[in-house]
Each structure stands twice: as structure tokens, then as C-alpha cells.
Design a protein around this motif. Structure first.
Motif, PDB file in Angstrom:
ATOM      1  N   SER A 175       0.812  -1.206   0.000  1.00 55.23           N
ATOM      2  CA  SER A 175       0.000   0.000   0.000  1.00 55.23           C
ATOM      3  C   SER A 175       0.849   1.262   0.000  1.00 55.23           C
ATOM      4  O   SER A 175       0.403   2.308  -0.438  1.00 55.23           O
ATOM      5  N   GLY A 176       2.070   1.165   0.478  1.00 52.81           N
ATOM      6  CA  GLY A 176       2.894   2.358   0.593  1.00 52.81           C
ATOM      7  C   GLY A 176       3.661   2.707  -0.657  1.00 52.81           C
ATOM      8  O   GLY A 176       4.281   3.757  -0.733  1.00 52.81           O
ATOM      9  N   GLY A 177       3.701   1.840  -1.675  1.00 54.08           N
ATOM     10  CA  GLY A 177       4.509   2.140  -2.850  1.00 54.08           C
ATOM     11  C   GLY A 177       3.885   1.598  -4.103  1.00 54.08           C
ATOM     12  O   GLY A 177       3.282   0.544  -4.101  1.00 54.08           O
ATOM     13  N   SER A 178       3.994   2.328  -5.201  1.00 55.12           N
ATOM     14  CA  SER A 178       3.420   1.880  -6.452  1.00 55.12           C
ATOM     15  C   SER A 178       4.420   1.964  -7.594  1.00 55.12           C
ATOM     16  O   SER A 178       4.081   1.696  -8.732  1.00 55.12           O
ATOM     17  N   LYS A 179       5.657   2.354  -7.307  1.00 54.78           N
ATOM     18  CA  LYS A 179       6.670   2.468  -8.337  1.00 54.78           C
ATOM     19  C   LYS A 179       7.360   1.137  -8.537  1.00 54.78           C
ATOM     20  O   LYS A 179       7.379   0.292  -7.662  1.00 54.78           O
ATOM     21  N   SER A 180       7.936   0.971  -9.728  1.00 50.07           N
ATOM     22  CA  SER A 180       8.734  -0.210  -9.977  1.00 50.07           C
ATOM     23  C   SER A 180      10.083  -0.054  -9.293  1.00 50.07           C
ATOM     24  O   SER A 180      10.651   1.039  -9.242  1.00 50.07           O
ATOM     25  N   PHE A 181      10.579  -1.155  -8.764  1.00 46.90           N
ATOM     26  CA  PHE A 181      11.884  -1.128  -8.108  1.00 46.90           C
ATOM     27  C   PHE A 181      12.936  -0.748  -9.147  1.00 46.90           C
ATOM     28  O   PHE A 181      12.971  -1.301 -10.243  1.00 46.90           O
ATOM     29  N   PRO A 182      13.832   0.199  -8.842  1.00 45.16           N
ATOM     30  CA  PRO A 182      14.795   0.686  -9.843  1.00 45.16           C
ATOM     31  C   PRO A 182      15.824  -0.376 -10.204  1.00 45.16           C
ATOM     32  O   PRO A 182      16.454  -0.959  -9.320  1.00 45.16           O
ATOM     33  N   ARG A 183      16.022  -0.604 -11.475  1.00 47.40           N
ATOM     34  CA  ARG A 183      16.977  -1.615 -11.917  1.00 47.40           C
ATOM     35  C   ARG A 183      18.417  -1.226 -11.572  1.00 47.40           C
ATOM     36  O   ARG A 183      19.303  -2.076 -11.531  1.00 47.40           O
ATOM     37  N   ASP A 184      18.668   0.060 -11.349  1.00 46.13           N
ATOM     38  CA  ASP A 184      20.016   0.514 -11.028  1.00 46.13           C
ATOM     39  C   ASP A 184      20.259   0.637  -9.524  1.00 46.13           C
ATOM     40  O   ASP A 184      21.274   1.192  -9.114  1.00 46.13           O
ATOM     41  N   PHE A 185      19.345   0.122  -8.714  1.00 43.15           N
ATOM     42  CA  PHE A 185      19.480   0.282  -7.259  1.00 43.15           C
ATOM     43  C   PHE A 185      20.821  -0.259  -6.769  1.00 43.15           C
ATOM     44  O   PHE A 185      21.524   0.398  -5.988  1.00 43.15           O
ATOM     45  N   GLY A 186      21.182  -1.455  -7.188  1.00 45.43           N
ATOM     46  CA  GLY A 186      22.404  -2.086  -6.691  1.00 45.43           C
ATOM     47  C   GLY A 186      23.650  -1.327  -7.080  1.00 45.43           C
ATOM     48  O   GLY A 186      24.505  -1.022  -6.237  1.00 45.43           O
ATOM     49  N   ILE A 187      23.762  -1.003  -8.364  1.00 44.89           N
ATOM     50  CA  ILE A 187      24.974  -0.329  -8.837  1.00 44.89           C
ATOM     51  C   ILE A 187      25.043   1.089  -8.294  1.00 44.89           C
ATOM     52  O   ILE A 187      26.125   1.614  -8.019  1.00 44.89           O
ATOM     53  N   ASP A 188      23.887   1.730  -8.095  1.00 40.31           N
ATOM     54  CA  ASP A 188      23.889   3.075  -7.516  1.00 40.31           C
ATOM     55  C   ASP A 188      24.299   3.042  -6.044  1.00 40.31           C
ATOM     56  O   ASP A 188      24.962   3.974  -5.545  1.00 40.31           O
ATOM     57  N   THR A 189      23.908   1.984  -5.335  1.00 45.65           N
ATOM     58  CA  THR A 189      24.323   1.840  -3.933  1.00 45.65           C
ATOM     59  C   THR A 189      25.838   1.671  -3.852  1.00 45.65           C
ATOM     60  O   THR A 189      26.499   2.287  -3.005  1.00 45.65           O
ATOM     61  N   ILE A 190      26.389   0.862  -4.743  1.00 48.21           N
ATOM     62  CA  ILE A 190      27.841   0.680  -4.774  1.00 48.21           C
ATOM     63  C   ILE A 190      28.532   1.993  -5.125  1.00 48.21           C
ATOM     64  O   ILE A 190      29.558   2.354  -4.537  1.00 48.21           O
ATOM     65  N   ALA A 191      27.976   2.737  -6.088  1.00 54.01           N
ATOM     66  CA  ALA A 191      28.553   4.028  -6.462  1.00 54.01           C
ATOM     67  C   ALA A 191      28.589   4.966  -5.257  1.00 54.01           C
ATOM     68  O   ALA A 191      29.572   5.686  -5.038  1.00 54.01           O
ATOM     69  N   GLY A 192      27.517   4.954  -4.451  1.00 49.59           N
ATOM     70  CA  GLY A 192      27.491   5.780  -3.250  1.00 49.59           C
ATOM     71  C   GLY A 192      28.561   5.382  -2.255  1.00 49.59           C
ATOM     72  O   GLY A 192      29.187   6.239  -1.620  1.00 49.59           O
ATOM     73  N   MET A 193      28.800   4.067  -2.129  1.00 50.57           N
ATOM     74  CA  MET A 193      29.845   3.594  -1.223  1.00 50.57           C
ATOM     75  C   MET A 193      31.231   4.053  -1.679  1.00 50.57           C
ATOM     76  O   MET A 193      32.137   4.253  -0.862  1.00 50.57           O
ATOM     77  N   MET A 194      31.384   4.218  -3.000  1.00 54.03           N
ATOM     78  CA  MET A 194      32.678   4.607  -3.569  1.00 54.03           C
ATOM     79  C   MET A 194      32.751   6.105  -3.847  1.00 54.03           C
ATOM     80  O   MET A 194      33.704   6.573  -4.471  1.00 54.03           O
ATOM     81  N   GLU A 195      31.702   6.846  -3.408  1.00 53.56           N
ATOM     82  CA  GLU A 195      31.635   8.292  -3.594  1.00 53.56           C
ATOM     83  C   GLU A 195      31.711   8.669  -5.067  1.00 53.56           C
ATOM     84  O   GLU A 195      32.405   9.616  -5.472  1.00 53.56           O
TER      85      GLU A 195
END
Length: 207
Positions: free
Chosen positions: A148-168
Motif C-alpha cells: 500500500s505504501g509504494g506503487s513504483k517499480s523497483f529501480p533496476r540501477d538500485f544495486g549499482i547506484d548503492t555501490i557508487a554511493g559507497m565509492m563516492e
């Protein structure tokens, strides 16, 4: 780079056992190859929907070389990142499943369920995604409850973007704006192939 099964399959959960074993045969040599450069590897898969009435997207697993500190901190960072997006992407009803020993990706997620996977040597996380809904299933099955709280599709780049954040680094969606030429891509592929050749176990099959 990517690990992509030759037979069509929408996710690695749905692979035949023989193909799944081949995936493992690629993973360890890839780790060994990047360790020669002082790096470790994270494996990512995002399965966001199932097909209906025909062939859908082909499964692919991203192979991401990272500094050793990033691989070491991956469990903490991904657990935190998944918690932060839980409400927006409809994962708040499911906690990430810790994969270890006999608890694997293939025996933790039912076939047809959307999920996000991040793996490292000796373990990983899999997050079942609730709000990816394929509509009514003619066979009475379901690919997950729409949250009920979300209706968007899960982002396909979530994983690689998380890694990018870890590497600044910038998120991948910004990096893609920097177009490379065909010559640059060909050069990168040839460079990778030369580096991979000493670790390519499939060459033994040709003998």
C-alpha cells in the motif's frame, strides 16, 4: 561485465540446476581475476517482473569489481539502503534475507517473485519486492503482494547506484550521459578478454 545464461530465463532463480552450477564456475575465476588487481567482486541481479504470454527480459547478473573495503562493508550498506527505500519501493513488509551456507538465492525466493540480489564471497542478501505486480494470474498464482505504501517499480540501477554511493561516485544514471565511442567500447572489450583469458575455464572444454 555480466553473466548471462545462454538458455532464455527471466531470473537466476528459474535456472536449471546444470546452468546454475555453470554460473558458480564463472564466479570464482572472476573473483580470482580481479583479486590479481587487489579488488573483490559483488554480484547483482534485479528481477522486476515476469513475462505474460511470451518471452520476457533475459536474466543477467552484474559483475562489479570493487575495492576490498567496499566488499567488506557491503552487508551493512545494502541493509541500510534497502531499509531507507522500503516504503517507497514496497519492500517494508519483507526484511532482506541473509544468504549463507545452504541458504542460497535459489532456495530463498519462489520462482516468479520479483527480487533484488547482492552477493559476495560466502554470502549475500536477497530482497523480495512486494509492489511488482503482474496482474491477475490465470493459474491462481501471484508474483507478490502490491504494498500500500509504494506503487513504483523497483529501480533496476538500485544495486549499482548503492555501490557508487559507497565509492563516492555519481549514480550510474548520470554516468550514462557520458557517451563512449564504438572504438572505446571495442578497446575495453578486447582489454577485458585479454585479462580474462588465463582464468577462462571454458577453454579447457575446447581441448
Amino acid at each position: 561485465c555480466f553473466i548471462v545464461p545462454l538458455p532464455h530465463c527471466e531470473s537466476f532463480v528459474g535456472l536449471d540446476e546444470e546452468v546454475w552450477q555453470e554460473v558458480h564456475r564463472f564466479q570464482q575465476p572472476l573473483r580470482n581475476m580481479f583479486r590479481r588487481e587487489g579488488r573483490e567482486v559483488l554480484f547483482l541481479e534485479t528481477m522486476t517482473r515476469t513475462s505474460r504470454g511470451g518471452l520476457g527480459l533475459q536474466a543477467k547478473m552484474e559483475v562489479v569489481p570493487v575495492p576490498r573495503r567496499v566488499e567488506r562493508d557491503a552487508p551493512l550498506f545494502f541493509k541500510s539502503a534497502l531499509s531507507e527505500v522500503a516504503q517507497e519501493w514496497g519492500t517494508h513488509g519483507q526484511k532482506p534475507i541473509l544468504l549463507k551456507d545452504k541458504k542460497t538465492l535459489r532456495n530463498s525466493v519462489p520462482k516468479g517473485f520479483p527480487y533484488f540480489y547482492c552477493g559476495w564471497e560466502g554470502g549475500g542478501f536477497v530482497q523480495i519486492i512486494e509492489n511488482e505486480d503482474d496482474g491477475d494470474d490465470d493459474n491462481g498464482g501471484s508474483v507478490g503482494m502490491r504494498a500500500s505504501g509504494g506503487s513504483k517499480s523497483f529501480p533496476r540501477d538500485f544495486g549499482i547506484d548503492t555501490i557508487a554511493g559507497m565509492m563516492e561516485l555519481d549514480p550510474v544514471r548520470f554516468q550514462r550521459r557520458q557517451r563512449s565511442s564504438d572504438g572505446d567500447r571495442k578497446s575495453a572489450i578486447l582489454k577485458f578478454c585479454d585479462k580474462w583469458k588465463p582464468f577462462d575455464w571454458t577453454l579447457e572444454l575446447d581441448g
